[in-house]
Design a protein around this motif. Sequence first.
Motif, short mmCIF file in Angstrom:
data_model
loop_
_atom_site.label_atom_id
_atom_site.label_comp_id
_atom_site.label_asym_id
_atom_site.label_seq_id
_atom_site.Cartn_x
_atom_site.Cartn_y
_atom_site.Cartn_z
N ILE B 34 0.85 -1.21 0.00
CA ILE B 34 0.00 0.00 0.00
C ILE B 34 0.88 1.25 0.00
N ARG B 35 1.84 1.28 0.91
CA ARG B 35 2.70 2.47 1.02
C ARG B 35 3.54 2.66 -0.24
N SER B 38 0.55 3.62 -3.23
CA SER B 38 -0.71 4.37 -3.08
C SER B 38 -0.66 5.78 -3.64
N ASP B 39 0.46 6.48 -3.51
CA ASP B 39 0.46 7.90 -3.92
C ASP B 39 0.14 8.11 -5.41
N TYR B 42 -3.49 7.21 -5.95
CA TYR B 42 -4.42 8.20 -5.40
C TYR B 42 -4.50 9.41 -6.33
N ARG B 43 -3.36 9.84 -6.83
CA ARG B 43 -3.36 11.00 -7.74
C ARG B 43 -4.14 10.67 -9.02
N LEU B 59 -9.66 4.00 -4.03
CA LEU B 59 -8.37 3.42 -3.66
C LEU B 59 -8.56 2.31 -2.61
N GLU B 149 -0.17 13.17 -13.78
CA GLU B 149 0.77 12.22 -13.19
C GLU B 149 2.16 12.34 -13.79
#
Lengths: 102, 187
Positions: B34-35, B38-39, B42-43, B59, B149
Amino acid sequence: MNTNRDLNEGSERPATRPTTPETTPRASLADGDALEPRLTSPALHAWLDGEISDASLAITERPQVIAMWKALGSDADKLRNTATPSSVEAIVMQKIRDKGRP
Amino acid sequence: MTTAQPVMTDPAEADQELINRILAGESELFSILIRRYSDPLYRHALGMTGSPDVAEDILQSSFIKAFNHLAEVRGRFDAWLFRIVANGCKDWLKNIRRTHLSYDEDDQPSSYATPEEDLDRTELRTDLDRALAHLAPSLREAFVMKHVEGRSYEEMAELLHTTVGALKMRVHRAREALQALLEEKYA
């Protein structure tokens, strides 16, 4: 703001207002079809793709249009630094703990 | 004097090793995945939906779906996960369009953010979201991946399983549409 162009790719949504001949939507543009030059010049596309410099673009494009795309680019840069809310990981992991193995 | 060289691990191999351990019962390790990813996801969801709340929901459900189907991962985990999120975004857009099909265009919610969310936005961001809401999901997706992105066409083609030429076409069409919508006010 000009909103009478149907900006959809296909026929997902019917036209909701009359269009002038020059803005009549095409039925469907497949990926391989040629793009008709309209508002955005080839030079502007090349600049947005990082293929030509600001100086090269300034020869052919209106300053207001360049300023608009630069402003959009700056706004996109801010969004590019957005981080995921920490609650996402916490909620997902809690649901996984409740469920167990995949 | 010689120094120890860092061991370079292929990210795909590292992901697969984690996945194997998660499947073997170490579920807590899923938080590392996830870490790790995720960023950008999410964007993507934020760019596609224009709403932080909706992006967060997509998400969360995508990660849970990924966890439930982890044994089915073939190839790159990040690309597989991206497609789950991307499909979640496009499904959401289709549903919201269907919900508002019977309305006149001016009555439709121009962007999908709540009024409270709008307060946090610049006027330009709000106008961009409204303009993006007029695009077909595939055009919006291409524009968001390229310009929000910051991905290359080659990376986009790999993630979306299509060609660079097709994606350039989508991005160009999205720019045309956005310029048509925004230039009266901003240019």
